[in-house]
Design an enzyme around this catalytic site. Sequence first.
Site, PDB file in Angstrom:
ATOM      1  N   GLY A 218       3.868   2.102  -0.416  1.00 63.46           N
ATOM      2  CA  GLY A 218       2.406   2.278  -0.395  1.00 63.46           C
ATOM      3  C   GLY A 218       1.919   2.580   1.014  1.00 63.46           C
ATOM      4  O   GLY A 218       0.804   2.210   1.388  1.00 63.46           O
TER       5      GLY A 218
ATOM      6  N   GLY B  54      -1.671   4.487   2.192  1.00 60.42           N
ATOM      7  CA  GLY B  54      -3.000   3.939   1.935  1.00 60.42           C
ATOM      8  C   GLY B  54      -3.710   3.457   3.185  1.00 60.42           C
ATOM      9  O   GLY B  54      -3.278   3.715   4.318  1.00 60.42           O
ATOM     10  N   GLN B  55      -4.822   2.741   2.964  1.00 61.79           N
ATOM     11  CA  GLN B  55      -5.674   2.338   4.094  1.00 61.79           C
ATOM     12  C   GLN B  55      -4.912   1.483   5.108  1.00 61.79           C
ATOM     13  O   GLN B  55      -5.009   1.694   6.312  1.00 61.79           O
ATOM     14  CB  GLN B  55      -6.912   1.567   3.577  1.00 61.79           C
ATOM     15  CG  GLN B  55      -7.944   1.345   4.676  1.00 61.79           C
ATOM     16  CD  GLN B  55      -9.026   0.335   4.306  1.00 61.79           C
ATOM     17  OE1 GLN B  55      -8.965  -0.323   3.261  1.00 61.79           O
ATOM     18  NE2 GLN B  55     -10.024   0.204   5.163  1.00 61.79           N
TER      19      GLN B  55
ATOM     20  N   ASP C 299       5.619   6.322  -0.494  1.00 59.33           N
ATOM     21  CA  ASP C 299       4.423   6.268  -1.345  1.00 59.33           C
ATOM     22  C   ASP C 299       4.720   7.114  -2.586  1.00 59.33           C
ATOM     23  O   ASP C 299       5.746   7.796  -2.643  1.00 59.33           O
ATOM     24  CB  ASP C 299       3.209   6.841  -0.578  1.00 59.33           C
ATOM     25  CG  ASP C 299       1.878   6.310  -1.112  1.00 59.33           C
ATOM     26  OD1 ASP C 299       1.258   5.468  -0.446  1.00 59.33           O
ATOM     27  OD2 ASP C 299       1.464   6.733  -2.217  1.00 59.33           O
TER      28      ASP C 299
ATOM     29  N   TYR D 178      -7.768  -7.788 -10.801  1.00 58.29           N
ATOM     30  CA  TYR D 178      -7.147  -7.694  -9.470  1.00 58.29           C
ATOM     31  C   TYR D 178      -6.908  -9.102  -8.903  1.00 58.29           C
ATOM     32  O   TYR D 178      -5.811  -9.424  -8.440  1.00 58.29           O
ATOM     33  CB  TYR D 178      -8.079  -6.884  -8.575  1.00 58.29           C
ATOM     34  CG  TYR D 178      -7.691  -6.760  -7.120  1.00 58.29           C
ATOM     35  CD1 TYR D 178      -6.540  -6.099  -6.731  1.00 58.29           C
ATOM     36  CD2 TYR D 178      -8.533  -7.262  -6.123  1.00 58.29           C
ATOM     37  CE1 TYR D 178      -6.219  -5.954  -5.381  1.00 58.29           C
ATOM     38  CE2 TYR D 178      -8.222  -7.116  -4.781  1.00 58.29           C
ATOM     39  CZ  TYR D 178      -7.065  -6.460  -4.415  1.00 58.29           C
ATOM     40  OH  TYR D 178      -6.752  -6.316  -3.087  1.00 58.29           O
TER      41      TYR D 178
ATOM     42  N   LYS E 150      -3.416 -11.014  -8.101  1.00 55.07           N
ATOM     43  CA  LYS E 150      -3.082 -11.483  -6.752  1.00 55.07           C
ATOM     44  C   LYS E 150      -2.720 -12.968  -6.776  1.00 55.07           C
ATOM     45  O   LYS E 150      -1.783 -13.403  -6.104  1.00 55.07           O
ATOM     46  CB  LYS E 150      -4.252 -11.243  -5.791  1.00 55.07           C
ATOM     47  CG  LYS E 150      -4.455  -9.786  -5.404  1.00 55.07           C
ATOM     48  CD  LYS E 150      -3.275  -9.234  -4.606  1.00 55.07           C
ATOM     49  CE  LYS E 150      -3.493  -7.817  -4.124  1.00 55.07           C
ATOM     50  NZ  LYS E 150      -2.294  -7.197  -3.573  1.00 55.07           N
TER      51      LYS E 150
HETATM   52  P1  NAD Z   1      -4.755   1.689  -0.824  1.00 59.55           P
HETATM   53  O1  NAD Z   1      -5.243   1.869  -2.218  1.00 59.55           O
HETATM   54  O2  NAD Z   1      -5.504   2.331   0.288  1.00 59.55           O
HETATM   55  O3  NAD Z   1      -3.251   2.163  -0.713  1.00 59.55           O
HETATM   56  C1  NAD Z   1      -2.294   1.866  -1.664  1.00 59.55           C
HETATM   57  C2  NAD Z   1      -1.224   2.923  -1.597  1.00 59.55           C
HETATM   58  O4  NAD Z   1      -0.282   2.610  -2.616  1.00 59.55           O
HETATM   59  C3  NAD Z   1      -1.755   4.335  -1.879  1.00 59.55           C
HETATM   60  O5  NAD Z   1      -1.322   5.221  -0.885  1.00 59.55           O
HETATM   61  C4  NAD Z   1      -1.142   4.686  -3.240  1.00 59.55           C
HETATM   62  O6  NAD Z   1      -0.792   6.059  -3.349  1.00 59.55           O
HETATM   63  C5  NAD Z   1       0.085   3.810  -3.248  1.00 59.55           C
HETATM   64  N1  NAD Z   1       0.543   3.497  -4.598  1.00 59.55           N
HETATM   65  C6  NAD Z   1      -0.180   3.198  -5.696  1.00 59.55           C
HETATM   66  N2  NAD Z   1       0.617   2.973  -6.740  1.00 59.55           N
HETATM   67  C7  NAD Z   1       1.875   3.123  -6.289  1.00 59.55           C
HETATM   68  C8  NAD Z   1       3.146   3.015  -6.895  1.00 59.55           C
HETATM   69  N3  NAD Z   1       3.293   2.731  -8.203  1.00 59.55           N
HETATM   70  N4  NAD Z   1       4.238   3.239  -6.137  1.00 59.55           N
HETATM   71  C9  NAD Z   1       4.118   3.539  -4.812  1.00 59.55           C
HETATM   72  N5  NAD Z   1       2.942   3.661  -4.192  1.00 59.55           N
HETATM   73  C10 NAD Z   1       1.835   3.465  -4.935  1.00 59.55           C
HETATM   74  O7  NAD Z   1      -4.626   0.118  -0.582  1.00 59.55           O
HETATM   75  P2  NAD Z   1      -4.733  -0.677   0.816  1.00 59.55           P
HETATM   76  O8  NAD Z   1      -6.161  -0.917   1.058  1.00 59.55           O
HETATM   77  O9  NAD Z   1      -3.904  -0.031   1.834  1.00 59.55           O
HETATM   78  O10 NAD Z   1      -4.112  -2.067   0.366  1.00 59.55           O
HETATM   79  C11 NAD Z   1      -2.757  -2.384   0.552  1.00 59.55           C
HETATM   80  C12 NAD Z   1      -2.529  -3.783   0.018  1.00 59.55           C
HETATM   81  O11 NAD Z   1      -3.401  -4.698   0.680  1.00 59.55           O
HETATM   82  C13 NAD Z   1      -2.826  -3.944  -1.472  1.00 59.55           C
HETATM   83  O12 NAD Z   1      -1.927  -4.877  -2.011  1.00 59.55           O
HETATM   84  C14 NAD Z   1      -4.208  -4.514  -1.494  1.00 59.55           C
HETATM   85  O13 NAD Z   1      -4.443  -5.271  -2.649  1.00 59.55           O
HETATM   86  C15 NAD Z   1      -4.180  -5.398  -0.260  1.00 59.55           C
HETATM   87  N6  NAD Z   1      -5.518  -5.663   0.247  1.00 59.55           N
HETATM   88  C16 NAD Z   1      -6.267  -4.666   0.797  1.00 59.55           C
HETATM   89  C17 NAD Z   1      -7.545  -4.943   1.256  1.00 59.55           C
HETATM   90  C18 NAD Z   1      -8.409  -3.874   1.861  1.00 59.55           C
HETATM   91  O14 NAD Z   1      -9.598  -4.137   2.148  1.00 59.55           O
HETATM   92  N7  NAD Z   1      -7.903  -2.670   2.110  1.00 59.55           N
HETATM   93  C19 NAD Z   1      -8.057  -6.249   1.178  1.00 59.55           C
HETATM   94  C20 NAD Z   1      -7.276  -7.232   0.567  1.00 59.55           C
HETATM   95  C21 NAD Z   1      -5.994  -6.933   0.146  1.00 59.55           C
HETATM   96  C1  AKB Z   2     -11.268  -4.888  -2.599  1.00 62.10           C
HETATM   97  O1  AKB Z   2     -12.484  -4.833  -2.352  1.00 62.10           O
HETATM   98  O2  AKB Z   2     -10.774  -4.774  -3.730  1.00 62.10           O
HETATM   99  C2  AKB Z   2     -10.335  -5.162  -1.441  1.00 62.10           C
HETATM  100  C3  AKB Z   2     -10.053  -6.616  -1.335  1.00 62.10           C
HETATM  101  C4  AKB Z   2     -11.009  -7.506  -0.656  1.00 62.10           C
HETATM  102  O3  AKB Z   2      -9.048  -7.060  -1.812  1.00 62.10           O
HETATM  103  N1  AKB Z   2     -10.905  -4.619  -0.252  1.00 62.10           N
END
Ligand code: NAD
Ligand code: AKB
Length: 315
Positions: free
Chosen positions: A10, A13-14, A36, A145, A149
Amino acid sequence: MSQENILIIGAGGQIGVELTAALRKIYGDAHVVASDLKDEPHPLLKDKGPYEKIDAMKKRQIVEVIKKYGITQIYHLAAILSATGEMRPNWAWGINMNSVLLLLEIAREKKLKKIYWPSSIAVFGPTTPKQNTPQKTIIEPTTVYGISKYAGEQWCQYYFDKYKIDVRSIRYPGLISYKSHPGGGTTDYAVDIYYKALADKKYTCFLAEDTYLPMLYMPDAIRGTIELMEASADKLSTRMGYNLSGMSFSPKEITASIQKHIPDFTIDYAPDFRQAIANSWPQSIDDAVAQKDWNWKAAYDLDKMTDDMLKNLKK
Ligand code: NAD
Ligand code: AKB
């Protein structure tokens, strides 16, 4: 110290884009494999190190890459976030749950040294104390979600207790960044607002003006993740997600912070289904356990983050 070879699932992603770059600085480009679902790496990762197309649900693909690069650690970031998850709950559950279980099983079979899997403040629900939410408290999530988690956290603790898998996790708050766009969360407004402030000087927010949520700036999140992964295993008192606190603000307050730089920026409000998700989450987080176990401390507050976001987005 023996050489580590790290796989990030992954990575497009962000978080993944910035975490990959940060880990490459520490371990060397060739030793951090980005992966990814996408055919090509994110533009910021292109030609900067190895990239593999991997589906987090496909064991064979992951195992082949472990063998090819001698992988010793995996960071598993692929997930379906809160807002997208509520639109397709069964699909989101399947991906979020099955992929973390697969990761834990692979870590056991392949004897990986360490794995990282992020959790979220979404584990908390409407019955959780809203202010300074402690590490251990009532946890009754109401989004698919959040349920995935929390279940994932319990599986992480289980694999640590039963098989001594060195798995580590953080309950990230909403993350704010300018390098890679967020992927379908409830806190995404706090990223979009900066882009719109610069481009249009106005923004329509999908949350109400007084909706407080816990947030963290990406440089803090990346540093915290790496600090947790580098912490001595005997210092860690939980293998569930660590609470991490950065700042807490409402749409009205982030608007005021942006207006210090762009005085004619305006906001209006059109709350949608994401309001109910936000209302179910805490407003601020107590991270005393992370502070005690591995010396966690955030560096950015709202105004410092706004300065940095606007400066970088203008570029
Ligand atoms: P994102 O959605 O920006 O990126 C996720 C990446 O995973 C994407 O590039 C997508 O293409 C890839 N992906 C989706 N399904 C896939 C699969 N089956 N196989 C391989 N890749 C796949 O998410 P993020 O914001 O980078 O978050 C990363 C992790 O952090 C997640 O577990 C998310 O729940 C957690 N998280 C993020 C935030 C936030 O604010 N960004 C907050 C809390 C937790
Ligand atoms: C969302 O809003 O789903 C994420 C998180 C807080 O897990 N940014």
